[in-house]
Design a protein around this motif. Sequence first.
Motif, PDB file in Angstrom:
ATOM      1  N   VAL A 270       0.835  -1.192   0.000  1.00  0.00           N
ATOM      2  CA  VAL A 270       0.000   0.000   0.000  1.00  0.00           C
ATOM      3  C   VAL A 270       0.876   1.250   0.000  1.00  0.00           C
ATOM      4  O   VAL A 270       1.848   1.346   0.749  1.00  0.00           O
ATOM      5  CB  VAL A 270      -0.932   0.008   1.234  1.00  0.00           C
ATOM      6  CG1 VAL A 270      -1.653   1.337   1.369  1.00  0.00           C
ATOM      7  CG2 VAL A 270      -1.919  -1.151   1.154  1.00  0.00           C
TER       8      VAL A 270
ATOM      9  N   ASN B  18      -5.202   3.944  -4.310  1.00  0.00           N
ATOM     10  CA  ASN B  18      -4.410   2.718  -4.393  1.00  0.00           C
ATOM     11  C   ASN B  18      -5.121   1.673  -5.248  1.00  0.00           C
ATOM     12  O   ASN B  18      -4.507   1.020  -6.091  1.00  0.00           O
ATOM     13  CB  ASN B  18      -4.157   2.148  -2.991  1.00  0.00           C
ATOM     14  CG  ASN B  18      -2.893   2.674  -2.333  1.00  0.00           C
ATOM     15  OD1 ASN B  18      -1.793   2.235  -2.639  1.00  0.00           O
ATOM     16  ND2 ASN B  18      -3.063   3.626  -1.424  1.00  0.00           N
ATOM     17  N   MET B  19      -6.411   1.550  -5.035  1.00  0.00           N
ATOM     18  CA  MET B  19      -7.198   0.572  -5.783  1.00  0.00           C
ATOM     19  C   MET B  19      -7.262   0.932  -7.265  1.00  0.00           C
ATOM     20  O   MET B  19      -7.095   0.068  -8.140  1.00  0.00           O
ATOM     21  CB  MET B  19      -8.605   0.485  -5.205  1.00  0.00           C
ATOM     22  CG  MET B  19      -8.675  -0.064  -3.782  1.00  0.00           C
ATOM     23  SD  MET B  19      -8.315  -1.827  -3.706  1.00  0.00           S
ATOM     24  CE  MET B  19      -9.744  -2.480  -4.557  1.00  0.00           C
TER      25      MET B  19
ATOM     26  N   MET C 217      -4.116   0.155  -9.048  1.00  0.00           N
ATOM     27  CA  MET C 217      -4.007  -1.274  -9.342  1.00  0.00           C
ATOM     28  C   MET C 217      -4.881  -1.643 -10.547  1.00  0.00           C
ATOM     29  O   MET C 217      -4.475  -2.449 -11.398  1.00  0.00           O
ATOM     30  CB  MET C 217      -4.417  -2.094  -8.114  1.00  0.00           C
ATOM     31  CG  MET C 217      -4.104  -3.576  -8.222  1.00  0.00           C
ATOM     32  SD  MET C 217      -2.347  -3.935  -8.450  1.00  0.00           S
ATOM     33  CE  MET C 217      -1.678  -3.290  -6.901  1.00  0.00           C
TER      34      MET C 217
ATOM     35  N   THR D 211     -13.301  -1.245  -7.955  1.00  0.00           N
ATOM     36  CA  THR D 211     -12.773  -0.573  -6.764  1.00  0.00           C
ATOM     37  C   THR D 211     -13.862  -0.379  -5.720  1.00  0.00           C
ATOM     38  O   THR D 211     -13.680  -0.700  -4.531  1.00  0.00           O
ATOM     39  CB  THR D 211     -12.155   0.785  -7.148  1.00  0.00           C
ATOM     40  OG1 THR D 211     -10.965   0.560  -7.907  1.00  0.00           O
ATOM     41  CG2 THR D 211     -11.818   1.607  -5.918  1.00  0.00           C
TER      42      THR D 211
ATOM     43  N   ASP E 183      -4.541  -4.202   1.202  1.00  0.00           N
ATOM     44  CA  ASP E 183      -3.526  -4.943   0.446  1.00  0.00           C
ATOM     45  C   ASP E 183      -4.164  -6.113  -0.299  1.00  0.00           C
ATOM     46  O   ASP E 183      -3.909  -6.333  -1.490  1.00  0.00           O
ATOM     47  CB  ASP E 183      -2.463  -5.464   1.427  1.00  0.00           C
ATOM     48  CG  ASP E 183      -1.070  -5.464   0.822  1.00  0.00           C
ATOM     49  OD1 ASP E 183      -0.928  -5.129  -0.364  1.00  0.00           O
ATOM     50  OD2 ASP E 183      -0.126  -5.791   1.547  1.00  0.00           O
TER      51      ASP E 183
ATOM     52  N   MET F 187      -6.482  -4.947  -3.094  1.00  0.00           N
ATOM     53  CA  MET F 187      -5.701  -4.580  -4.273  1.00  0.00           C
ATOM     54  C   MET F 187      -5.287  -5.825  -5.055  1.00  0.00           C
ATOM     55  O   MET F 187      -5.288  -5.843  -6.288  1.00  0.00           O
ATOM     56  CB  MET F 187      -4.468  -3.770  -3.860  1.00  0.00           C
ATOM     57  CG  MET F 187      -4.797  -2.377  -3.340  1.00  0.00           C
ATOM     58  SD  MET F 187      -3.407  -1.600  -2.455  1.00  0.00           S
ATOM     59  CE  MET F 187      -2.169  -1.540  -3.749  1.00  0.00           C
TER      60      MET F 187
ATOM     61  N   VAL G 284      -8.062  -7.156  -7.441  1.00  0.00           N
ATOM     62  CA  VAL G 284      -8.527  -6.353  -8.574  1.00  0.00           C
ATOM     63  C   VAL G 284      -8.449  -7.148  -9.881  1.00  0.00           C
ATOM     64  O   VAL G 284      -9.328  -7.062 -10.735  1.00  0.00           O
ATOM     65  CB  VAL G 284      -7.704  -5.050  -8.685  1.00  0.00           C
ATOM     66  CG1 VAL G 284      -7.957  -4.360 -10.025  1.00  0.00           C
ATOM     67  CG2 VAL G 284      -8.061  -4.103  -7.541  1.00  0.00           C
TER      68      VAL G 284
END
Length: 335
Positions: A99, A108-109, A112, A127, A156, A159, A162
């Motif tokens: 992260v 962050n998402m 990714m 997301t 984490d 992500m 995804v």
Amino acid sequence: MPTTSRGGGLQPPAAVSAAGLRKSYGDKTVLDGIDLRIPAGSVFALLGPNGAGKTTTVQILSTLISADSGQAQVAGHDLSADPQAVRAAIGVTGQFSAVDGLITGEENMLLMADLHHLPKREGRQVTAELLERFDLTEAARKPASTYSGGMKRRLDIAMTLVGSPRIIFLDEPTTGLDPRARHTMWQIIRDLVTGGVTVFLTTQYLEEADELADRIAVLHDGRIAAEGSAEELKRLIPGGHIRLRFTDPAAHQRAATELTEATRDDEALALHIPSDGSQRELRSILDWLEAAGIEADELTVHTPDLDDVFFALTSSAGTSANQPNQPNQPKENAR
């Protein structure tokens, strides 16, 4: 495709298989020819002390580093011949969070999602769904640096999901988490498997492996010292017994006379009968008591736990998986 076992039955397809994996750094051999077969849709736990080679195994199987020798297939793809296909099928969460604390959880998402080349609309939808699934919606627009350890771990894994991986490698995912956050993470792992994901888990927490894993392998000195279900591993260690306790001294005396293999505890009016804790042995003793007309007031099963297995197999005195030398005394956890 399912494969045929030696007994003729069908085995589920392997999500991960490896044969003879070896890895050395200079004069130090980290992996000394390990073999693995992990069925799809299961949780596999790799146990071992620090430096045993757990992280190296994950790094090889997730294409981060190459083995010196040996073969492996992940999600049906050869690790050496088609690493790109392997990467497309897996997700990896390491010991240390990936992260970025300088941006929000949502950012962050989305980052990714971009890395997975998802269209903008699909990326935002995935997301939002994952943030909700991992109870991070309220914190989504806060900097990730403000998150607790458990929240960062949840982010984490979100992500990692995804890209909709079929296999997830979790390298010590609950290290540093408090008990509540650990239990939350355990439920997340169970939910992933219910959804058809295969989880490869490395951990130093024996309770965690006992709680989650369908199969467990103990890694020691670069080799698999033993592998099996938690119950199968516990039976490798001698010392299990069934304890019968009586309130009637006459019943205790009669049972002690008949059960010559039992150890007597006259002060407690109890008998300890050697046992591997199996249901068959327990039923046999219950049937014998009923046939003999002897009433025991309390029956408890005491077996070695994974701590005992771990210490026996990873001690310098341990000689083999089937004949661990000088195991610790079993803890008496009534089952």
